[in-house]
Design a protein around this motif. Structure first.
Motif, mmCIF file in Angstrom:
data_model
loop_
_atom_site.group_PDB
_atom_site.id
_atom_site.type_symbol
_atom_site.label_atom_id
_atom_site.label_comp_id
_atom_site.label_asym_id
_atom_site.label_seq_id
_atom_site.Cartn_x
_atom_site.Cartn_y
_atom_site.Cartn_z
ATOM 1 N N MET A 74 0.845 -1.179 0.000
ATOM 2 C CA MET A 74 0.000 0.000 0.000
ATOM 3 C C MET A 74 0.890 1.242 0.000
ATOM 4 N N ASN A 75 0.532 2.194 -0.814
ATOM 5 C CA ASN A 75 1.275 3.435 -0.922
ATOM 6 C C ASN A 75 1.128 4.259 0.351
ATOM 7 N N ARG A 76 2.213 4.914 0.771
ATOM 8 C CA ARG A 76 2.191 5.696 2.012
ATOM 9 C C ARG A 76 1.188 6.842 1.933
ATOM 10 N N SER A 77 1.122 7.516 0.788
ATOM 11 C CA SER A 77 0.183 8.635 0.656
ATOM 12 C C SER A 77 -1.263 8.145 0.694
ATOM 13 N N THR A 78 -1.519 6.960 0.178
ATOM 14 C CA THR A 78 -2.870 6.396 0.234
ATOM 15 C C THR A 78 -3.256 6.078 1.668
ATOM 16 N N LEU A 79 -2.332 5.528 2.437
ATOM 17 C CA LEU A 79 -2.597 5.221 3.841
ATOM 18 C C LEU A 79 -2.840 6.497 4.639
ATOM 19 N N LEU A 80 -2.023 7.511 4.432
ATOM 20 C CA LEU A 80 -2.204 8.781 5.132
ATOM 21 C C LEU A 80 -3.511 9.451 4.725
ATOM 22 N N ASP A 81 -3.884 9.295 3.470
ATOM 23 C CA ASP A 81 -5.145 9.864 2.998
ATOM 24 C C ASP A 81 -6.331 9.212 3.705
ATOM 25 N N LYS A 82 -6.252 7.916 3.933
ATOM 26 C CA LYS A 82 -7.336 7.209 4.610
ATOM 27 C C LYS A 82 -7.379 7.523 6.106
ATOM 28 N N LEU A 83 -6.266 7.877 6.689
ATOM 29 C CA LEU A 83 -6.198 8.142 8.128
ATOM 30 C C LEU A 83 -6.337 9.620 8.476
ATOM 31 N N ARG A 84 -6.595 10.487 7.500
ATOM 32 C CA ARG A 84 -6.630 11.922 7.793
ATOM 33 C C ARG A 84 -7.787 12.310 8.706
ATOM 34 N N ILE A 85 -8.843 11.522 8.756
ATOM 35 C CA ILE A 85 -9.973 11.807 9.641
ATOM 36 C C ILE A 85 -9.810 11.100 10.979
ATOM 37 N N GLY A 86 -8.718 10.377 11.143
ATOM 38 C CA GLY A 86 -8.463 9.614 12.355
ATOM 39 C C GLY A 86 -8.553 10.397 13.652
ATOM 40 N N PRO A 87 -7.949 11.589 13.742
ATOM 41 C CA PRO A 87 -8.044 12.341 15.002
ATOM 42 C C PRO A 87 -9.492 12.663 15.389
ATOM 43 N N TRP A 88 -10.342 12.929 14.430
ATOM 44 C CA TRP A 88 -11.750 13.213 14.748
ATOM 45 C C TRP A 88 -12.449 11.963 15.273
ATOM 46 N N LEU A 89 -12.124 10.808 14.685
ATOM 47 C CA LEU A 89 -12.710 9.553 15.155
ATOM 48 C C LEU A 89 -12.250 9.249 16.577
#
Length: 99
Positions: free
Chosen positions: A1-16
């Motif tokens: 998995m590409n690093r930018s793709t993983l970071l893109d999916k986790l960008r809402i993580g702090p709100w969750l």
């Protein structure tokens, strides 16, 4: 998995994480309010879901990103996205305030 793709999916993580922490705090301090919290979250989710499908059924051939204004040669994406946001926000507000 590409690093930018993983970071893109986790960008809402702090709100969750914040939502989970505040739900735990509500559960500890005011356990009788968990039903109200669940009901509010349910209405919010239904409003978002119904607003999305209302937009898709009202404008079946005007999906965001699907059209380009050939005369001006500029994308119409902002107008389509704004329309969808307004419809979804109206559905969320209608369920949140009306029931």
């Amino acid at each position: 998995m590409n690093r930018s793709t993983l970071l893109d999916k986790l960008r809402i993580g702090p709100w969750l994480v914040g939502a989970i922490i505040t739900s735990i705090v509500v559960g500890i301090l005011y356990p009788h309010q968990l039903g109200v919290l669940l009901w509010s979250l349910t209405k919010l989710c239904w409003g978002a879901y119904l607003g999305y499908w209302i937009d898709r059924s009202m404008f079946p051939y005007a999906r965001p990103g699907a059209w380009v204004d050939s005369d001006a040669d500029r994308p119409l994406l902002p107008q389509f996205m704004l329309r969808r946001v307004i419809i979804i926000a109206a559905a969320i507000l209608a369920l949140g305030l009306g029931v």
